[in-house]
Design a protein around this motif. Structure first.
Motif, short mmCIF file in Angstrom:
data_model
loop_
_atom_site.label_atom_id
_atom_site.label_comp_id
_atom_site.label_asym_id
_atom_site.label_seq_id
_atom_site.Cartn_x
_atom_site.Cartn_y
_atom_site.Cartn_z
N TYR A 291 1.63 33.64 15.85
CA TYR A 291 1.00 33.39 16.62
C TYR A 291 1.55 35.30 17.30
O TYR A 291 2.34 35.44 17.09
N LEU A 292 1.10 35.95 18.61
CA LEU A 292 1.49 37.37 19.20
C LEU A 292 1.75 36.25 20.56
O LEU A 292 1.48 35.07 21.70
N HIS A 293 2.87 36.71 20.60
CA HIS A 293 4.05 36.13 21.62
C HIS A 293 4.25 37.55 22.52
O HIS A 293 4.29 38.70 22.32
N ILE A 294 3.44 36.62 23.77
CA ILE A 294 3.11 38.03 24.65
C ILE A 294 3.60 37.65 25.99
O ILE A 294 3.95 36.45 26.48
N LYS A 295 4.28 38.19 26.48
CA LYS A 295 5.16 38.28 27.85
C LYS A 295 4.78 39.52 28.98
O LYS A 295 4.40 40.70 28.24
N VAL A 296 3.71 39.17 30.54
CA VAL A 296 3.18 40.53 30.94
C VAL A 296 4.25 40.14 32.49
O VAL A 296 4.64 39.29 32.33
N ASP A 297 3.65 41.21 32.94
CA ASP A 297 4.00 41.21 34.56
C ASP A 297 3.30 40.41 35.33
O ASP A 297 4.12 39.54 36.74
N ASP A 298 2.62 39.39 35.11
CA ASP A 298 1.52 38.63 35.72
C ASP A 298 1.03 37.24 34.88
O ASP A 298 0.28 37.81 34.44
N CYS A 299 1.74 35.91 34.67
CA CYS A 299 1.33 35.75 33.40
C CYS A 299 -0.08 34.63 34.22
O CYS A 299 -0.89 34.58 33.49
N ASN A 300 -0.01 34.23 35.04
CA ASN A 300 -1.80 33.35 35.60
C ASN A 300 -2.70 34.78 35.37
O ASN A 300 -3.68 34.18 35.57
N LYS A 301 -2.49 35.58 36.01
CA LYS A 301 -3.69 36.88 35.50
C LYS A 301 -3.93 36.53 34.29
O LYS A 301 -5.08 37.06 33.58
N ALA A 302 -2.94 36.32 33.43
CA ALA A 302 -3.50 36.97 31.57
C ALA A 302 -4.02 35.17 31.07
O ALA A 302 -4.51 35.90 30.37
N VAL A 303 -3.48 34.43 32.00
CA VAL A 303 -4.28 33.68 31.20
C VAL A 303 -5.66 33.64 31.69
O VAL A 303 -6.29 33.40 30.85
N THR A 304 -6.22 34.18 32.82
CA THR A 304 -7.16 33.89 33.10
C THR A 304 -7.85 34.97 32.21
O THR A 304 -9.21 34.81 31.90
N VAL A 305 -7.78 36.26 31.85
CA VAL A 305 -8.33 37.15 31.12
C VAL A 305 -8.28 36.75 29.88
O VAL A 305 -9.14 37.06 29.38
N ILE A 306 -7.11 36.27 28.70
CA ILE A 306 -7.40 36.04 27.74
C ILE A 306 -8.72 34.46 27.96
O ILE A 306 -9.30 34.66 26.66
N GLU A 307 -9.04 33.72 28.72
CA GLU A 307 -9.88 32.73 28.87
C GLU A 307 -11.08 33.38 28.92
O GLU A 307 -12.28 33.34 28.29
N ARG A 308 -11.24 34.35 30.07
CA ARG A 308 -12.78 35.22 30.40
C ARG A 308 -12.87 35.88 28.91
O ARG A 308 -13.64 35.82 28.79
N PHE A 309 -11.82 37.30 28.61
CA PHE A 309 -12.74 38.13 27.83
C PHE A 309 -12.50 37.75 26.55
O PHE A 309 -13.41 37.79 25.73
N LEU A 310 -11.12 37.15 25.97
CA LEU A 310 -11.23 36.93 24.99
C LEU A 310 -11.54 35.48 24.31
O LEU A 310 -11.97 34.90 23.18
N GLU A 311 -12.27 34.59 25.28
CA GLU A 311 -12.49 33.71 25.21
C GLU A 311 -12.28 32.73 24.22
O GLU A 311 -13.03 32.18 23.39
N THR A 312 -10.81 32.12 24.60
CA THR A 312 -9.93 31.09 23.76
C THR A 312 -9.48 31.00 24.66
O THR A 312 -8.87 31.20 25.92
N GLN A 313 -8.96 29.16 24.36
CA GLN A 313 -8.00 28.32 25.07
C GLN A 313 -7.16 28.29 24.17
O GLN A 313 -6.59 27.17 24.32
N ASN A 314 -6.67 28.86 22.70
CA ASN A 314 -6.41 28.73 22.19
C ASN A 314 -4.54 29.05 22.08
O ASN A 314 -3.61 29.92 21.29
N PHE A 315 -4.09 29.16 22.88
CA PHE A 315 -2.77 29.47 23.60
C PHE A 315 -2.52 28.25 24.12
O PHE A 315 -2.32 27.37 24.61
N GLU A 316 -0.79 28.94 24.03
CA GLU A 316 0.10 27.79 25.40
C GLU A 316 1.36 28.47 25.92
O GLU A 316 1.55 29.70 25.50
N VAL A 317 1.40 28.48 27.46
CA VAL A 317 2.44 29.25 28.70
C VAL A 317 3.76 28.18 28.05
O VAL A 317 3.48 26.94 28.61
N MET A 318 4.77 29.33 28.08
CA MET A 318 6.11 29.26 27.78
C MET A 318 6.98 29.05 28.59
O MET A 318 6.37 29.33 30.36
N PRO A 319 7.79 27.74 28.93
CA PRO A 319 8.38 27.78 29.98
C PRO A 319 9.00 28.63 30.73
O PRO A 319 8.99 29.28 32.31
N ASP A 320 9.14 29.80 29.82
CA ASP A 320 10.06 31.27 30.59
C ASP A 320 8.81 32.52 30.64
O ASP A 320 9.08 33.35 31.37
#
Length: 308
Positions: A229-258
């Protein structure tokens, strides 16, 4: 229905009050390459010695090609296997041809035509009068394989066949074993502590620790458990989730507790992922491919790094 070349049932072996094998029940499918994983002293060699008749079980039974070790038919079944245990049994003063001729006679195999055929198969047909003592370690291993292949076995049991080989020798043995499996349909059990090499070779795995078989799994099951997997840490996790779903068109990811994200899609396209995130004004704080390999999985499975 799966066909098995080897099945063991609660197989146990005690040496001087030490339990070398503890109720091991395993199954090796016909046509597979079974990577038998364990530390030194885990029980790998003990099991192979039991199967080949160099030792006898304390308890339990096993079957070769459906024939139980408690029946008279088992002797014939054992003739269908070839083995290398604790290094090939070579005569150092003899040539490759002489070594094979000696073992052919010991095994009672009729006709000499099998010798040249077997040497060609392992790539030793041009060694002429060169004695085995002058062979490289890789050549000695291939000669050992040639001896094991006399009589056209259907099942090879190999105990640490790449131990001590240089990188080129490892590659040669790996490619030879793949060829024997894929072109000749030979089922192979290979015990090794070189886990990175087994990961390139095996179709199935058995993990043994302190005489106990912890797990059996296919290469597909292992890859799923060791998913990259790709380990990703950004300044705005919620926005990143929206970007991944909208522009990369995938839900094959997991948001970690950190707040980091494990993205299981696009592992082979990291540039596209990072560009998509930065185009949407996200600040990337961490971005790297990750995932377990066989060695990491094995270490975790047996309970961490063992010191001996």
């Amino acid at each position: 229905m799966n066909e098995y070349v080897l099945k063991t049932h609660d197989l146990s072996k005690v040496y001087q009050k030490k339990m070398a094998l503890n109720k091991v029940s395993m199954a090796i499918e016909k046509g597979s390459i079974y990577g038998f994983i364990g530390q030194n002293g885990a029980g790998k060699s003990t099991l192979i010695r039991l199967i080949t008749g160099l030792a006898f079980p304390t308890a339990g039974t096993f079957e070769l090609f459906g024939k139980s070790n408690n029946t008279g038919e088992f002797i014939e079944a054992r003739k269908r296997i070839g083995t290398i245990i604790e290094g090939p049994a070579l005569y150092p003063q003899m040539t490759a041809v002489e070594n094979l001729e000696t073992h052919r006679l010991l095994k009672g195999i009729p006709g000499k035509e099998c010798i040249e055929k077997t040497l060609t198969l392992v790539g030793l047909q041009g060694t002429g009068k060169k004695k085995a003592k002058h062979f490289s370690l890789g050549m000695k291993q291939r000669l050992g394989l040639a001896i094991a292949l006399l009589g056209d076995p259907e099942f090879l049991l190999l105990d640490e066949p790449i131990n001590g080989l240089d990188p080129m020798g490892v590659v040669e043995i790996r490619e030879l074993l793949k060829r024997l499996n894929q072109e000749y349909g030979i089922t192979i059990l290979i015990s090794s502590h070189i886990l990175s090499e087994l990961h390139l070779l095996a179709t199935h795995y058995g993990i043994i620790h302190n005489g106990i078989l912890l797990e059996q799994l296919s290469a597909k099951e292992l890859n799923e458990k060791c998913q990259q997997y790709l380990h990703i840490k950004v300044d705005d996790c919620n926005k990143a989730v929206t970007v991944i779903e909208r522009f990369l068109e995938t839900q094959n990811f997991e948001v970690m507790p950190d707040g980091s994200i494990k993205l299981f899609a696009y592992v082979d396209q990291p540039g596209k992922v990072s560009k998509t995130l930065t185009d949407e004004a996200l600040i990337i704080e961490a971005f790297m491919p990750m995932g377990e390999d066989l060695e990491t999985y094995f270490t975790r499975r047996i309970g961490g790094v063992q010191h001996g």
